[in-house]
Design a protein around this motif. Structure first.
Motif, PDB file in Angstrom:
ATOM      1  N   LEU A 173     -12.735 123.103  21.059  1.00  0.00           N
ATOM      2  CA  LEU A 173     -12.592 123.399  22.485  1.00  0.00           C
ATOM      3  C   LEU A 173     -11.127 123.264  22.881  1.00  0.00           C
ATOM      4  O   LEU A 173     -10.502 122.222  22.643  1.00  0.00           O
ATOM      5  N   GLN A 174     -10.586 124.306  23.443  1.00  0.00           N
ATOM      6  CA  GLN A 174      -9.200 124.292  23.905  1.00  0.00           C
ATOM      7  C   GLN A 174      -9.189 124.320  25.429  1.00  0.00           C
ATOM      8  O   GLN A 174      -9.844 125.165  26.043  1.00  0.00           O
ATOM      9  N   VAL A 175      -8.435 123.398  26.014  1.00  0.00           N
ATOM     10  CA  VAL A 175      -8.380 123.294  27.470  1.00  0.00           C
ATOM     11  C   VAL A 175      -6.981 123.676  27.959  1.00  0.00           C
ATOM     12  O   VAL A 175      -6.023 123.773  27.186  1.00  0.00           O
ATOM     13  N   LYS A 176      -6.875 123.883  29.270  1.00  0.00           N
ATOM     14  CA  LYS A 176      -5.609 124.339  29.855  1.00  0.00           C
ATOM     15  C   LYS A 176      -4.538 123.261  29.814  1.00  0.00           C
ATOM     16  O   LYS A 176      -3.348 123.564  29.747  1.00  0.00           O
ATOM     17  N   ASP A 177      -4.958 122.007  29.870  1.00  0.00           N
ATOM     18  CA  ASP A 177      -3.997 120.903  29.922  1.00  0.00           C
ATOM     19  C   ASP A 177      -4.559 119.737  29.102  1.00  0.00           C
ATOM     20  O   ASP A 177      -5.667 119.249  29.375  1.00  0.00           O
ATOM     21  N   ASP A 178      -3.810 119.297  28.079  1.00  0.00           N
ATOM     22  CA  ASP A 178      -4.291 118.190  27.245  1.00  0.00           C
ATOM     23  C   ASP A 178      -4.476 116.898  28.030  1.00  0.00           C
ATOM     24  O   ASP A 178      -5.147 115.969  27.560  1.00  0.00           O
ATOM     25  N   ASN A 179      -3.901 116.833  29.215  1.00  0.00           N
ATOM     26  CA  ASN A 179      -4.082 115.647  30.053  1.00  0.00           C
ATOM     27  C   ASN A 179      -5.543 115.451  30.447  1.00  0.00           C
ATOM     28  O   ASN A 179      -5.967 114.337  30.738  1.00  0.00           O
ATOM     29  N   TYR A 180      -6.318 116.546  30.447  1.00  0.00           N
ATOM     30  CA  TYR A 180      -7.736 116.426  30.796  1.00  0.00           C
ATOM     31  C   TYR A 180      -8.457 115.509  29.805  1.00  0.00           C
ATOM     32  O   TYR A 180      -9.374 114.766  30.185  1.00  0.00           O
ATOM     33  N   TRP A 181      -8.085 115.586  28.507  1.00  0.00           N
ATOM     34  CA  TRP A 181      -8.695 114.705  27.516  1.00  0.00           C
ATOM     35  C   TRP A 181      -8.362 113.248  27.829  1.00  0.00           C
ATOM     36  O   TRP A 181      -9.218 112.369  27.715  1.00  0.00           O
ATOM     37  N   LYS A 182      -7.118 113.002  28.232  1.00  0.00           N
ATOM     38  CA  LYS A 182      -6.684 111.640  28.535  1.00  0.00           C
ATOM     39  C   LYS A 182      -7.422 111.081  29.740  1.00  0.00           C
ATOM     40  O   LYS A 182      -7.737 109.886  29.786  1.00  0.00           O
ATOM     41  N   VAL A 183      -7.696 111.948  30.737  1.00  0.00           N
ATOM     42  CA  VAL A 183      -8.434 111.501  31.917  1.00  0.00           C
ATOM     43  C   VAL A 183      -9.814 110.996  31.513  1.00  0.00           C
ATOM     44  O   VAL A 183     -10.260 109.914  31.939  1.00  0.00           O
ATOM     45  N   ALA A 184     -10.514 111.767  30.701  1.00  0.00           N
ATOM     46  CA  ALA A 184     -11.861 111.371  30.275  1.00  0.00           C
ATOM     47  C   ALA A 184     -11.818 110.092  29.450  1.00  0.00           C
ATOM     48  O   ALA A 184     -12.658 109.192  29.609  1.00  0.00           O
ATOM     49  N   ARG A 185     -10.824 109.993  28.558  1.00  0.00           N
ATOM     50  CA  ARG A 185     -10.724 108.793  27.722  1.00  0.00           C
ATOM     51  C   ARG A 185     -10.373 107.558  28.560  1.00  0.00           C
ATOM     52  O   ARG A 185     -10.861 106.456  28.281  1.00  0.00           O
ATOM     53  N   GLU A 186      -9.536 107.745  29.581  1.00  0.00           N
ATOM     54  CA  GLU A 186      -9.209 106.606  30.437  1.00  0.00           C
ATOM     55  C   GLU A 186     -10.431 106.138  31.220  1.00  0.00           C
ATOM     56  O   GLU A 186     -10.634 104.939  31.433  1.00  0.00           O
ATOM     57  N   GLY A 187     -11.272 107.096  31.631  1.00  0.00           N
ATOM     58  CA  GLY A 187     -12.516 106.700  32.284  1.00  0.00           C
ATOM     59  C   GLY A 187     -13.379 105.856  31.364  1.00  0.00           C
ATOM     60  O   GLY A 187     -13.972 104.849  31.790  1.00  0.00           O
ATOM     61  N   MET A 188     -13.433 106.226  30.056  1.00  0.00           N
ATOM     62  CA  MET A 188     -14.188 105.435  29.083  1.00  0.00           C
ATOM     63  C   MET A 188     -13.514 104.077  28.844  1.00  0.00           C
ATOM     64  O   MET A 188     -14.200 103.079  28.586  1.00  0.00           O
ATOM     65  N   TRP A 189     -12.179 104.039  28.919  1.00  0.00           N
ATOM     66  CA  TRP A 189     -11.478 102.764  28.783  1.00  0.00           C
ATOM     67  C   TRP A 189     -11.886 101.817  29.915  1.00  0.00           C
ATOM     68  O   TRP A 189     -12.089 100.623  29.694  1.00  0.00           O
TER      69      TRP A 189
END
Length: 640
Positions: free
Chosen positions: A505-521
């Motif tokens: 899956l390729q997204v427009k901004d890799d920051n979106y992955w970080k947002v989801a991971r921070e929510g899990m953090w």
């Protein structure tokens, strides 16, 4: 006078008659001799090659020789599946004399099970008298010793050793390793269709489940043969040629038996599954399905009562829950739903939503309740993941729609085979409009989409799919296939199992992955996180997401009360997590059936598994020295 005349013989006529008869006889004999010599010429000259081959076939036989099956090791070289000698008591009827009496004596001497003699006598009727027939195939060492002392009393009886598969860890790895068992009719038909039947001419067993079945061609090896000369009764006289079999290759798995044993310990007495995967390579470090069963039962042929007990067990030990268990993924999918929402522009990292106690589709009166009776108030995507706010994701699913949800979640691996290297796997259900039309012959309704937003409704997944989805999340959309095989080895070479990461899956901004991971953090490290208690005071930083999946639906005004319903109707507890946070070494997905809340019941299991992986093992105290008997100690003290 006429009466006294003497009759004269015509010697000339008799001589002519004799000559003619002799000539006919000679010609007949000559014809027969011509036929005889002609036939001899045909047999010995013209058909020499044909009859020489037939003669050799009667004199020379090719006897197949079974190869030794390859061994299976864990990632550190611990033996998981080995070949152990099995002792068989065999009798040659021709040399035994009174076979029935000998069988009676041996059954009494060795205390063999009832029915042994009858099976043996039935088998002797199907075999030639000079061929050995097994009286009993699973002798203990004690029985071998007893027979060896008395062998002189039983001419024609002997003990032969064969190699049989043995799993030293018993039920610890059954669903990963599988087992081998006797070749049946279906196996023969499949081998014949695949053109492999000749390679099993001397083999009695074949892989039936798990790794044993998936890597059968690697483990089995190549059958050898020996050419032997036999007499007219079929008895072997001598060996003319021997081509040794090629042993099967040994294989090493990614599984760490230490982690596997820990997973089994944590799930003991519970129904559920734990899978631990390296998100960078897809290597499966542990894969436990509980309850399990001992695969050694199947190696020598499981008894009817034992198999019936496993088949009818309500806990379903025969099912590999990590790859075949179908569960609603519940809130564990909310981080992945967040990535979809961000990429589709339905939400942003700063978008705020007021999460009340319920959500309703505009223009309708049906209320979809949040798990928290009074709601969560104002939410951004980070807090929505942290507190697992249902209403936030109800709204997101409504605004994005089922078509987009299906597209994104399919790329996360839901509704798809994971590609794991065992055959026992189910796809689960990633619902769509087309799926519902085919399955239920109904159109898709907006209300169906709302439940999908929190991983409920028609959505079902396996633990390995959850582990794969979170792995993709940690790797910014890159996917690697979960696999058990690490490498194969032979006497001269070894080859690592290939790892081919691809962009799932390729997204427009890799920051979106970080947002989801921070929510899990925040789920584990935030002050409102649902998993903060289970992971308190860890020396490593982890991230995760809990899930509590309803097994039965509730009415709109009905309150869930676990104590008032049957155990099999209680909620399933789920948890997905990864650690360390900055550079994940492992992803864990687990489910505990009918255990209740995921944060309370499943999260501690994930914590214990990460502790086993990331923390040094507890030091083992040396064994205490043997204590001397009191009289020796007293004697020593009296010495000057």
């Amino acid at each position: 006078m006429l009466k006294d005349r003497v009759q004269m013989r015509d010697h000339s006529a008799e001589g002519g008659l004799f000559f003619r008869r002799t000539l006919v006889a000679f010609i007949g004999m000559l014809v027969l001799m011509v036929v005889l010599f002609g036939n001899l010429y045909y047999l010995q000259i013209l058909s020499f090659d044909t009859y020489q081959t037939r003669s050799n076939d009667n004199r020379i036989r090719v006897v197949p020789v079974a190869p030794t099956r390859g061994l299976i090791y864990d990632t550190n070289g611990v033996l998981l599946a080995e070949n152990r000698p099995v002792y068989s008591l065999e009798i040659v009827p021709e040399e035994a004399g009174d076979v029935a009496k000998m069988a009676d004596d041996l059954v009494a001497l060795l205390e063999l099970p009832p029915g042994t003699k009858e099976k043996f006598l039935a088998e002797t009727k199907r075999q030639r008298r000079f061929k050995p027939v097994a009286l009993y195939e699973k002798l203990s060492e004690k029985q071998v010793a007893i027979f060896s002392l008395n062998q002189y009393r039983y001419p024609g009886a002997s003990i032969e050793a064969y190699l049989k598969r043995y799993y030293p860890f018993g039920d610890t790895l059954t669903h990963a390793l599988g087992y081998v068992s006797k070749i049946n009719t279906k196996d023969l038909e499949r081998l014949d269709a695949d053109g492999k039947l000749s390679n099993y001419a001397a083999s009695k067993d074949i892989g039936k489940q798990g790794v044993e079945k998936y890597y059968e061609d690697v483990l089995h090896g190549t059958t050898g043969y020996q050419e032997v000369e036999v007499n007219n009764r079929g008895r072997i006289v001598r060996t003319l040629k021997f081509l040794p079999p090629i042993p099967g290759k040994d294989i090493y798995l990614n599984i760490d038996i230490r982690l596997q044993l820990r997973a089994q310990q944590l799930l003991a007495g519970r129904r559920g599954a734990v899978i631990m995967v390296d998100p960078k390579t897809g290597a499966i470090l542990a894969m436990e399905s509980s309850p399990s069963y001992d695969p050694n039962l199947f190696v020598n042929g499981i008894s009817g009562p034992d198999y019936s007990g496993l088949l009818n067990d309500p806990a379903r030990p025969l099912v590999n829950r990590t790859t075949q268990g179908i569960y609603a993924p519940a809130s564990t999918v909310k981080p992945m739903m967040s990535v979809m929402g961000l990429n589709e522009g339905a939400i942003t990292p700063t978008y705020r939503y007021f999460g009340g106690p319920t959500f309703s589709i505009p223009g309708t009166t049906k209320k979809f309740r949040d798990w928290k009776k009074w709601g969560h108030g104002w939410l951004d995507v980070y807090r929505a993941i942290e507190v697992s706010a249902d209403t936030y994701f109800y709204d997101l699913a409504y605004r994005v729609g089922i078509d987009r949800i299906n597209e994104y979640m399919t790329k996360f691996g839901f509704g798809q085979y994971s590609g794991v290297d065992i055959y026992e796997e189910t796809k689960g259900v990633m619902p769509s409009r087309e799926w519902k039309r085919k399955r239920w012959h109904q159109a898709w309704f907006q209300g169906d989409t709302i439940s999908i937003g929190i991983g409920q409704g028609y959505w079902s997944a396996t633990p390995i799919q959850l582990a794969r989805g979170i792995s993709i999340l940690t790797q910014n959309g890159h996917d690697v296939t979960p696999h058990l095989l690490k490498r194969t080895t032979t006497a001269t070479s070894s080859q690592d199992a290939p790892v081919n990461p691809n962009m799932a899956l390729q997204v427009k901004d890799d920051n979106y992955w970080k947002v989801a991971r921070e929510g899990m953090w925040r789920v584990i490290n935030g002050h409102e996180g649902t998993g903060r208690r289970a992971f308190a005071n860890t020396p490593y930083v982890a991230a995760g997401k809990s899930g509590t999946a309803q097994v039965i639906g509730l009415k709109e005004n009905q309150t869930y009360n676990a104590h008032a319903i049957k155990e099999e109707h209680r909620d399933n507890a789920l948890f997905v997590s990864f650690a360390p946070y900055e550079d994940p070494k492992a992803v864990i997905a687990l489910v505990l059936e009918n255990a209740g809340g995921g944060s309370v019941n499943a999260a501690p299991v994930a914590r214990a598994m990460f502790d086993a992986l990331l923390l040094p093992p507890e030091p083992q105290l040396p064994p205490a020295p043997p204590r001397k008997p009191a009289y020796e100690q007293m004697a020593q003290e009296k010495q000057p």
